[in-house]
Design a protein around this motif. Structure first.
Motif, short mmCIF file in Angstrom:
data_model
loop_
_atom_site.label_atom_id
_atom_site.label_comp_id
_atom_site.label_asym_id
_atom_site.label_seq_id
_atom_site.Cartn_x
_atom_site.Cartn_y
_atom_site.Cartn_z
N LYS A 68 23.73 105.88 -44.38
CA LYS A 68 23.16 107.16 -44.78
C LYS A 68 22.41 107.80 -43.63
O LYS A 68 21.65 107.15 -42.92
N LYS B 249 29.42 109.47 -51.94
CA LYS B 249 28.62 108.26 -52.15
C LYS B 249 28.63 107.50 -50.84
O LYS B 249 29.67 107.37 -50.21
N TYR B 250 27.45 107.01 -50.42
CA TYR B 250 27.32 106.30 -49.16
C TYR B 250 26.63 104.96 -49.35
O TYR B 250 25.75 104.82 -50.20
N ASP B 251 27.02 104.01 -48.52
CA ASP B 251 26.26 102.77 -48.45
C ASP B 251 24.95 103.07 -47.71
O ASP B 251 24.91 103.90 -46.81
N ASP B 252 23.88 102.38 -48.10
CA ASP B 252 22.58 102.64 -47.48
C ASP B 252 22.60 102.43 -45.98
O ASP B 252 21.84 103.07 -45.24
N SER B 253 23.45 101.55 -45.50
CA SER B 253 23.46 101.23 -44.07
C SER B 253 23.95 102.38 -43.20
O SER B 253 23.73 102.37 -41.99
#
Length: 124
Positions: A65, A59-63
């Motif tokens: 990716k 899972k990644y933060d959008d900032s």
């Protein structure tokens, strides 16, 4: 009790890369996921990337990716964060955390154990 130790921080110019490592030791048999968090004076603590040891779900933060990649060595309970195309706004203290949950999460409230953190500084 689980002890987490991070390494790999440093100073780079914008566009550069760094690789962080986090090693878990102690009572790690119930450690099912680990994650990276970034703390800055302006934004506080924010979840960057998380990975589960079972199945390698991420899972990644959008900032981050497309720029950061989290990976793990489940047998050794080690997690890595490869950071490419770094930006000045990536500057902060990066800490790893662990818990016994199966699904990766970026919510700091669900993590039990924390490392001391390593400084990452990106200059423009």
């Amino acid at each position: 009790q689980v002890t987490l130790v991070e390494s790999g921080g440093g100073s780079v110019q914008a566009g550069g890369s760094l690789r962080l490592s986090c090693v878990a030791s102690g009572s790690t048999s119930a450690t099912y996921q680990m994650a990276w968090f970034r703390q800055t004076p302006g934004k506080g603590r924010e979840g960057i990337a998380a990975i589960s040891f079972e199945g390698g779900r991420t899972k990644y933060d959008d900032s981050v990716k497309g720029r950061f990649t989290i990976s793990q060595d489940g047998a050794e309970k080690v997690v890595y964060l490869q950071m490419n195309s770094l930006k000045p706004e990536d500057t902060g203290i990066y800490s790893c955390a662990s818990n016994g949950r199966l699904w990766p999460s970026l919510d700091p409230d669900v993590f039990v154990y924390w490392g001391q953190g390593t400084q990452v500084t990106v200059s423009s």
